[in-house]
Design a protein around this motif. Structure first.
Motif, PDB file in Angstrom:
ATOM      1  N   ALA A 171      77.409 -58.553  43.872  1.00  0.00           N
ATOM      2  CA  ALA A 171      77.163 -59.296  42.628  1.00  0.00           C
ATOM      3  C   ALA A 171      76.855 -58.342  41.467  1.00  0.00           C
ATOM      4  CB  ALA A 171      76.005 -60.270  42.826  1.00  0.00           C
ATOM      5  N   GLY A 190      82.765 -64.319  29.544  1.00  0.00           N
ATOM      6  CA  GLY A 190      81.600 -63.625  30.099  1.00  0.00           C
ATOM      7  C   GLY A 190      81.476 -62.271  29.444  1.00  0.00           C
ATOM      8  N   THR A 191      82.600 -61.556  29.387  1.00  0.00           N
ATOM      9  CA  THR A 191      82.585 -60.223  28.767  1.00  0.00           C
ATOM     10  C   THR A 191      82.537 -60.308  27.241  1.00  0.00           C
ATOM     11  OG1 THR A 191      83.674 -59.060  30.568  1.00  0.00           O
ATOM     12  CG2 THR A 191      84.065 -58.214  28.356  1.00  0.00           C
ATOM     13  N   THR A 226      79.536 -56.972  39.207  1.00  0.00           N
ATOM     14  CA  THR A 226      80.134 -57.884  38.222  1.00  0.00           C
ATOM     15  C   THR A 226      79.134 -58.354  37.180  1.00  0.00           C
ATOM     16  OG1 THR A 226      81.711 -58.671  39.863  1.00  0.00           O
ATOM     17  CG2 THR A 226      81.305 -60.108  37.958  1.00  0.00           C
ATOM     18  N   TYR A 227      77.973 -58.817  37.607  1.00  0.00           N
ATOM     19  CA  TYR A 227      77.069 -59.401  36.614  1.00  0.00           C
ATOM     20  C   TYR A 227      76.435 -58.328  35.733  1.00  0.00           C
ATOM     21  CZ  TYR A 227      72.785 -58.870  39.608  1.00  0.00           C
ATOM     22  OH  TYR A 227      71.734 -58.420  40.376  1.00  0.00           O
ATOM     23  N   TYR A 278      68.658 -67.276  31.931  1.00  0.00           N
ATOM     24  CA  TYR A 278      69.316 -66.636  30.798  1.00  0.00           C
ATOM     25  C   TYR A 278      70.753 -67.139  30.755  1.00  0.00           C
ATOM     26  CZ  TYR A 278      70.890 -62.839  27.668  1.00  0.00           C
ATOM     27  OH  TYR A 278      71.400 -62.096  26.623  1.00  0.00           O
ATOM     28  N   GLN A 299      73.988 -67.204  28.995  1.00  0.00           N
ATOM     29  CA  GLN A 299      74.901 -66.536  28.033  1.00  0.00           C
ATOM     30  C   GLN A 299      76.339 -66.774  28.406  1.00  0.00           C
ATOM     31  OE1 GLN A 299      74.102 -62.440  26.434  1.00  0.00           O
ATOM     32  NE2 GLN A 299      75.852 -61.899  27.726  1.00  0.00           N
ATOM     33  N   THR A 300      76.740 -66.461  29.625  1.00  0.00           N
ATOM     34  CA  THR A 300      78.132 -66.587  30.069  1.00  0.00           C
ATOM     35  C   THR A 300      78.590 -68.038  30.050  1.00  0.00           C
ATOM     36  OG1 THR A 300      77.842 -64.671  31.512  1.00  0.00           O
ATOM     37  CG2 THR A 300      79.702 -66.107  31.997  1.00  0.00           C
ATOM     38  N   LEU A 314      66.073 -65.013  37.986  1.00  0.00           N
ATOM     39  CA  LEU A 314      66.428 -64.898  36.563  1.00  0.00           C
ATOM     40  C   LEU A 314      65.220 -65.134  35.658  1.00  0.00           C
ATOM     41  CD1 LEU A 314      69.109 -64.404  35.025  1.00  0.00           C
ATOM     42  CD2 LEU A 314      69.325 -64.687  37.477  1.00  0.00           C
ATOM     43  N   LEU A 371      84.413 -48.882  29.844  1.00  0.00           N
ATOM     44  CA  LEU A 371      85.129 -48.817  28.554  1.00  0.00           C
ATOM     45  C   LEU A 371      84.149 -48.797  27.382  1.00  0.00           C
ATOM     46  CD1 LEU A 371      88.130 -51.182  29.310  1.00  0.00           C
ATOM     47  CD2 LEU A 371      88.217 -48.711  28.918  1.00  0.00           C
ATOM     48  N   THR A 399      84.584 -52.376  34.895  1.00  0.00           N
ATOM     49  CA  THR A 399      85.542 -51.715  33.986  1.00  0.00           C
ATOM     50  C   THR A 399      85.096 -51.840  32.537  1.00  0.00           C
ATOM     51  OG1 THR A 399      87.329 -52.295  35.504  1.00  0.00           O
ATOM     52  CG2 THR A 399      87.968 -51.657  33.278  1.00  0.00           C
ATOM     53  N   VAL A 400      84.607 -53.024  32.189  1.00  0.00           N
ATOM     54  CA  VAL A 400      84.167 -53.280  30.810  1.00  0.00           C
ATOM     55  C   VAL A 400      83.044 -52.328  30.428  1.00  0.00           C
ATOM     56  CG1 VAL A 400      82.971 -54.991  29.378  1.00  0.00           C
ATOM     57  CG2 VAL A 400      84.912 -55.676  30.795  1.00  0.00           C
ATOM     58  N   TRP A 449      77.255 -69.932  35.448  1.00  0.00           N
ATOM     59  CA  TRP A 449      76.678 -68.841  36.229  1.00  0.00           C
ATOM     60  C   TRP A 449      75.149 -68.709  36.123  1.00  0.00           C
ATOM     61  CZ3 TRP A 449      78.262 -66.784  40.371  1.00  0.00           C
ATOM     62  CH2 TRP A 449      79.616 -66.537  40.600  1.00  0.00           C
ATOM     63  N   PRO A 450      74.452 -69.011  35.054  1.00  0.00           N
ATOM     64  CA  PRO A 450      73.044 -68.629  34.991  1.00  0.00           C
ATOM     65  C   PRO A 450      72.244 -69.008  36.236  1.00  0.00           C
ATOM     66  CG  PRO A 450      73.736 -69.438  32.869  1.00  0.00           C
ATOM     67  CD  PRO A 450      74.885 -69.674  33.824  1.00  0.00           C
ATOM     68  N   GLY A 451      71.536 -68.028  36.749  1.00  0.00           N
ATOM     69  CA  GLY A 451      70.747 -68.181  37.966  1.00  0.00           C
ATOM     70  C   GLY A 451      69.582 -69.129  37.730  1.00  0.00           C
ATOM     71  N   GLU A 456      80.710 -56.351  33.608  1.00  0.00           N
ATOM     72  CA  GLU A 456      81.673 -56.068  34.661  1.00  0.00           C
ATOM     73  C   GLU A 456      82.010 -54.574  34.656  1.00  0.00           C
ATOM     74  OE1 GLU A 456      85.060 -55.264  34.338  1.00  0.00           O
ATOM     75  OE2 GLU A 456      85.315 -55.337  36.497  1.00  0.00           O
TER      76      GLU A 456
HETATM   77  C1  LIG Z   1      76.307 -63.461  41.028  1.00  0.00           C
HETATM   78  C2  LIG Z   1      76.427 -63.600  39.543  1.00  0.00           C
HETATM   79  C3  LIG Z   1      75.325 -63.976  38.789  1.00  0.00           C
HETATM   80  C4  LIG Z   1      75.432 -64.149  37.409  1.00  0.00           C
HETATM   81  N1  LIG Z   1      74.336 -64.547  36.695  1.00  0.00           N
HETATM   82  C5  LIG Z   1      74.465 -64.762  35.362  1.00  0.00           C
HETATM   83  C6  LIG Z   1      73.352 -65.225  34.611  1.00  0.00           C
HETATM   84  O1  LIG Z   1      72.276 -65.451  35.158  1.00  0.00           O
HETATM   85  N2  LIG Z   1      73.507 -65.454  33.280  1.00  0.00           N
HETATM   86  C7  LIG Z   1      74.710 -65.223  32.642  1.00  0.00           C
HETATM   87  O2  LIG Z   1      74.791 -65.420  31.441  1.00  0.00           O
HETATM   88  N3  LIG Z   1      75.796 -64.749  33.341  1.00  0.00           N
HETATM   89  C8  LIG Z   1      75.686 -64.531  34.673  1.00  0.00           C
HETATM   90  N4  LIG Z   1      76.769 -64.058  35.385  1.00  0.00           N
HETATM   91  C9  LIG Z   1      78.061 -63.910  34.707  1.00  0.00           C
HETATM   92  C10 LIG Z   1      78.433 -62.460  34.494  1.00  0.00           C
HETATM   93  O3  LIG Z   1      77.666 -61.903  33.481  1.00  0.00           O
HETATM   94  C11 LIG Z   1      79.934 -62.401  34.159  1.00  0.00           C
HETATM   95  O4  LIG Z   1      80.645 -62.812  35.285  1.00  0.00           O
HETATM   96  C12 LIG Z   1      80.350 -60.991  33.768  1.00  0.00           C
HETATM   97  O5  LIG Z   1      79.807 -60.660  32.502  1.00  0.00           O
HETATM   98  C13 LIG Z   1      81.877 -60.817  33.721  1.00  0.00           C
HETATM   99  O6  LIG Z   1      82.442 -61.738  32.824  1.00  0.00           O
HETATM  100  P1  LIG Z   1      83.614 -62.718  33.352  1.00  0.00           P
HETATM  101  O7  LIG Z   1      83.155 -63.353  34.595  1.00  0.00           O
HETATM  102  O8  LIG Z   1      84.030 -63.569  32.200  1.00  0.00           O
HETATM  103  O9  LIG Z   1      84.801 -61.727  33.737  1.00  0.00           O
HETATM  104  P2  LIG Z   1      85.964 -61.234  32.734  1.00  0.00           P
HETATM  105  O10 LIG Z   1      85.378 -60.549  31.578  1.00  0.00           O
HETATM  106  O11 LIG Z   1      86.905 -62.332  32.526  1.00  0.00           O
HETATM  107  O12 LIG Z   1      86.620 -60.084  33.680  1.00  0.00           O
HETATM  108  C14 LIG Z   1      87.777 -60.354  34.469  1.00  0.00           C
HETATM  109  C15 LIG Z   1      88.630 -59.091  34.469  1.00  0.00           C
HETATM  110  O13 LIG Z   1      89.044 -58.845  33.110  1.00  0.00           O
HETATM  111  C16 LIG Z   1      88.808 -57.487  32.785  1.00  0.00           C
HETATM  112  N5  LIG Z   1      88.478 -57.365  31.355  1.00  0.00           N
HETATM  113  C17 LIG Z   1      87.745 -58.215  30.601  1.00  0.00           C
HETATM  114  N6  LIG Z   1      87.617 -57.756  29.344  1.00  0.00           N
HETATM  115  C18 LIG Z   1      88.292 -56.584  29.295  1.00  0.00           C
HETATM  116  C19 LIG Z   1      88.527 -55.612  28.283  1.00  0.00           C
HETATM  117  N7  LIG Z   1      88.051 -55.760  27.024  1.00  0.00           N
HETATM  118  N8  LIG Z   1      89.244 -54.507  28.616  1.00  0.00           N
HETATM  119  C20 LIG Z   1      89.701 -54.331  29.866  1.00  0.00           C
HETATM  120  N9  LIG Z   1      89.540 -55.224  30.866  1.00  0.00           N
HETATM  121  C21 LIG Z   1      88.837 -56.331  30.585  1.00  0.00           C
HETATM  122  C22 LIG Z   1      87.598 -57.104  33.625  1.00  0.00           C
HETATM  123  O14 LIG Z   1      87.564 -55.681  33.814  1.00  0.00           O
HETATM  124  C23 LIG Z   1      87.858 -57.847  34.929  1.00  0.00           C
HETATM  125  O15 LIG Z   1      88.690 -57.041  35.749  1.00  0.00           O
HETATM  126  C24 LIG Z   1      76.677 -63.897  36.771  1.00  0.00           C
HETATM  127  C25 LIG Z   1      77.791 -63.504  37.526  1.00  0.00           C
HETATM  128  C26 LIG Z   1      77.672 -63.343  38.903  1.00  0.00           C
HETATM  129  C27 LIG Z   1      78.871 -62.919  39.701  1.00  0.00           C
END
Ligand SMILES: Cc1cc2nc3c(=O)[nH]c(=O)nc-3n(C[C@H](O)[C@H](O)[C@H](O)COP(=O)(O)OP(=O)(O)OC[C@H]3O[C@@H](n4cnc5c(N)ncnc54)[C@H](O)[C@@H]3O)c2cc1C
Ligand SMILES: CCCCCCCCCCC/C=C/C(=O)SCCNC(=O)CCNC(=O)[C@H](O)C(C)(C)COP(=O)(O)OP(=O)(O)OC[C@H]1O[C@@H](n2cnc3c(N)ncnc32)[C@H](O)[C@@H]1OP(=O)(O)O
Length: 644
Positions: A427, A155-156, A430-431, A147, A149-150, A113, A440, A436-437, A187-189, A434
């Motif tokens: 990974a 996260g989204t 998702t990271y 970084y 952010q999440t 990261l 969209l 689907t997001v 989550w941040p690495g 995500e």
């Molecule tokens: C291995 C790994 C490393 C990571 N490293 C970092 C990092 O270094 N720094 C950092 O900041 N983050 C990091 N992340 C976090 C990552 O950015 C988030 O997991 C990602 O953005 C998804 O957000 P969430 O986990 O809140 O999932 P959610 O957004 O909660 O998604 C869960 C489900 O909800 C659905 N969903 C969510 N919003 C909507 C919408 N508006 N419309 C339709 N469906 C929706 C999604 O499609 C998904 O199916 C990491 C994640 C992983 C797995």
């Protein structure tokens, strides 16, 4: 000690190639210079015995694996610094080059990261003065960042982030605070034990007004003792599906103060008295995510190429079954089902690598425009980065799994390296946004483009075909170019279908948000088809472009790979090709056409024609009055698949 003898089957297969291996290597590396750079780094690393594990990492504890990864990261970075000082022929401090070095170790690096997001954010969002203060320290790893952010709760939905940064004009400081458990960064690495700094994305408050999410550079651990600073709660989030040594962590603030100058101020600023100076666009805060999404497309190609290489080699050396009694067991590579699993993985790694290079060039052009204050291309590039990141990572991950399965039980061994590659590619789905997001997000752009197309407005390059397809039925023959037009027609059809879906739900009384949600499966499908059309077209055009400067033998093979990719995806999406509505056929007369054309005689097209015709036969019997074919080439009274 027994010398490792190369398998005879593998030697025989290698002796059968029909093109110059070095020429293909240079093509993959982006030229002879790229191959030279890569080999310099590999030669530097491959003989360092400390980088090879005596004990397989799977037998190590979580802590031992992390320490092992830190040790390797330090060795690699020291080698790089020494190499640059000695040769200065390799631009070590470009994040992508540093990333390439760090990926020489099997384990994901705890400073991934730092190189993948912390350094790029300073490049992209710090002012000139701030770069002066922090960039060199970051490149020399005097400070190690991540970084953040999440959060646990978001996260989204970035606008929903809860961490606050409240400006105090009396001390010219920002007060960072985590008001709830869900506001903890998660989550941040590198955050677990490695990083002593981080980019924190937080809601900015000044003079009791919220200005939305902004980025701040924050020191979280003491530079000497490496202990968390007062007001900082930080640690490791524990084991995961993969990425075990990425050292993902959590971070909470208890009214933690940072100087005003630690707000990244390239775009927006807060003045000493607390006045907020708006950036040209709020979207510029999201710049790092766009950059990483662009990089992920190339990364997806790289990881898939590793898996495809393992599967291809294994398919050459593995012999199994006895189709003919008394005959030797054949290489599994001779089974067409095995070829069907592995060859598309090879073709896709090339398709994604070339598309990733095309997207990088588009991103580089955008950053130049942004520096000139021109944001015109930002929306289209955001849409491209989103869907290409989503589709490339998803294709890569599913084909890595397909390669694993093609190797039977031995593919399930850790020593096959498939589990590590699978964990890394899973990974990326998702990271950084995500799956689907991201699709969209692209759909938002496509709905706007469709409205403009209906109004005959000239569209940006990747959607320009929507204007023509909405007006006239394409007349084309069965060639790769025609298949690409077919993907355009499918994309337009799906975009129209989604737009009609939103309109239908609105007409039935839903507001726009509910209508959007009700049509969201169609919106995702429209983005997938738009993205597939881009990959197909880019792959084919890049091969045509490069073929002109390469030997014929290599050009033929790469052309076959691109034709395989096109045919594979037509067959995977054959239903879409025949359910897309671009122009309605007359209800009484059904024009059935032949796909045969004097231009295409390869096996793939014949196979494609045979398959498609069977689908058309079924479709014709099932719903003749609704079926709309965009394959209109020329009329025939009967099926003619012999002359393809
Ligand atoms: C291995 C790994 C490393 C990571 N490293 C970092 C990092 O270094 N720094 C950092 O900041 N983050 C990091 N992340 C976090 C990552 O950015 C988030 O997991 C990602 O953005 C998804 O957000 P969430 O986990 O809140 O999932 P959610 O957004 O909660 O998604 C869960 C489900 O909800 C659905 N969903 C969510 N919003 C909507 C919408 N508006 N419309 C339709 N469906 C929706 C999604 O499609 C998904 O199916 C990491 C994640 C992983 C797995
Ligand atoms: C060499 C190989 C290197 C390999 C890789 C290196 C290693 C890196 C390792 C990475 C580890 C992981 C790190 C992370 O995961 S960091 C956290 C990543 N998080 C996300 O990606 C969050 C995803 N969510 C979003 O991005 C939001 O959903 C989004 C901002 C897209 C939308 O949120 P919201 O609903 O609040 O906003 P709107 O949908 O209304 O959109 C607002 C408008 O802004 C436009 N927009 C959104 N994002 C961007 C962007 N990034 N760039 C430009 N424009 C953007 C959007 O289109 C809307 O505009 P319009 O209103 O005009 O449509």
């Amino acid at each position: 000690m027994a010398v490792n003898k190369v398998n005879e089957d593998l030697l025989r297969e290698r002796a059968r190639y029909t093109f110059n291996i070095e020429e293909l290597t240079n093509f993959i590396d982006g030229g002879e210079e790229g191959t030279r750079n890569r080999r310099e780094v590999e030669d530097m690393v491959i003989h360092v015995k400390e980088l090879h594990d005596e004990v397989p990492e799977d037998y190590l504890s979580h802590k031992e694996r992390y320490e092992n990864a830190v040790k390797k990261g330090c060795i690699l970075i020291d080698l790089l610094k020494e190499h640059v000082l000695r040769h200065s022929s390799f631009d070590a401090y470009k994040p992508s080059n540093m990333y390439r070095v760090l990926s020489m170790a099997k384990e994901v690096s705890p400073v991934l990261l730092h190189m993948g997001m912390f350094v790029p954010t300073i490049f992209g969002q710090a002012s000139a003065e701030q770069q002066e203060e922090w960039l060199h320290k970051a490149l020399m790893l005097e400070i190690i960042g991540t970084y953040a952010q999440t959060e646990l709760g978001h996260g989204t939905f970035l606008r929903g982030l809860e961490t606050t940064a409240t400006y105090d004009p009396s001390t010219e400081e920002f007060v960072l605070h985590s008001p709830t458990l869900t506001s903890y960064k998660w989550w941040p690495g590198g955050l677990g034990q490695t990083a002593n700094h981080c980019i924190v994305v937080a809601q900015l408050y000044s003079r009791e007004k919220c200005y939305g999410v902004h980025a701040f550079l924050v020191q979280i651990r003491d530079s000497e003792t490496h202990m968390p600073l007062p007001g900082i709660k930080v640690g490791d989030i524990g084991p995961k599906l993969g990425f075990q040594t990425a050292n993902n962590g959590f971070l909470g603030f208890d009214h933690f103060r940072i100087p005003r100058k630690n707000m990244l101020m390239r775009n927006a600023q807060v003045l000493k008295d607390g006045r907020y100076v708006k950036s040209k666009s709020d979207k510029l805060t999201y710049g790092t995510m766009m950059l990483v999404r662009v990089m992920i497309v190339s990364d997806a190609a790289y990881e898939l190429s590793r898996a495809a290489t393992i599967a291809a080699r294994y398919s050459a050396v593995r012999r199994q079954s006895m189709p003919r009694p008394g005959q030797p067991e054949p290489q599994i590579l001779d089974y067409v089902t095995q070829q069907h699993k592995v060859f598309i993985a090879i073709a896709t790694s090339h398709a994604l690598r070339l598309t990733g290079g095309w997207l990088w060039d588009a991103y580089s052009s955008l950053t130049h425009d942004l520096d000139q204050g021109n944001l015109d291309q930002l929306p289209e590039l955001h849409a491209l980065a989103c869907c290409l990141k989503a589709i490339s990572s998803r294709d890569s991950n599913s084909l890595v799994e397909q390669c694993r399965m093609s190797c039977g039980g031995h593919g399930y061994m850790s020593s096959s390296n498939f589990p590590t590659i699978y964990g890394a590619t899973a990974a990326t789905v998702t990271y950084e946004g995500e799956y689907t997001v991201m699709l969209l997000q692209t759909a938002r752009y496509l709905m706007k483009a469709w409205k403009e197309a209906l109004g005959g407005i000239v569209l940006t390059p990747t959607v320009a075909y929507m204007v023509t397809y909405n007006k006239a039925k394409p007349a084309w023959v069965n060639t790769p170019e025609a298949i690409i037009q077919g993907f355009h027609a499918v994309a337009v059809g799906k975009v129209k279908e989604a737009a009609d879906g939103i309109e239908y739900h609105q007409n039935s009384g839903k507001d726009y948000e509910d209508a959007w949600n009700a049509a969201s499966v169609m919106l995702v499908k429209a983005s997938e088809c738009y993205c597939r059309a881009i990959i197909c077209e880019t792959f084919w055009k890049e091969i045509q472009k490069h073929s002109r400067s390469m030997s014929r033998n290599l050009a033929v093979v790469l052309q076959q790979l691109s034709e395989l990719y096109l045919s594979y995806w037509v067959l995977e999406r054959s239903g879409d090709f025949f359910q897309v509505r671009t122009v309605p056929l007359t209800r009484t007369k059904f024009e059935f056409v032949s796909f045969a054309s004097p231009k295409c005689h390869c096996q793939m097209c014949t196979g494609f024609v045979a398959h498609i015709t069977s689908v058309v036969v079924l479709a014709v019997q099932v719903s003749i009055q609704n079926l709309t074919l965009t394959f209109c080439t020329r009329k025939r009274n009967e099926f003619d698949i012999g002359s393809c």
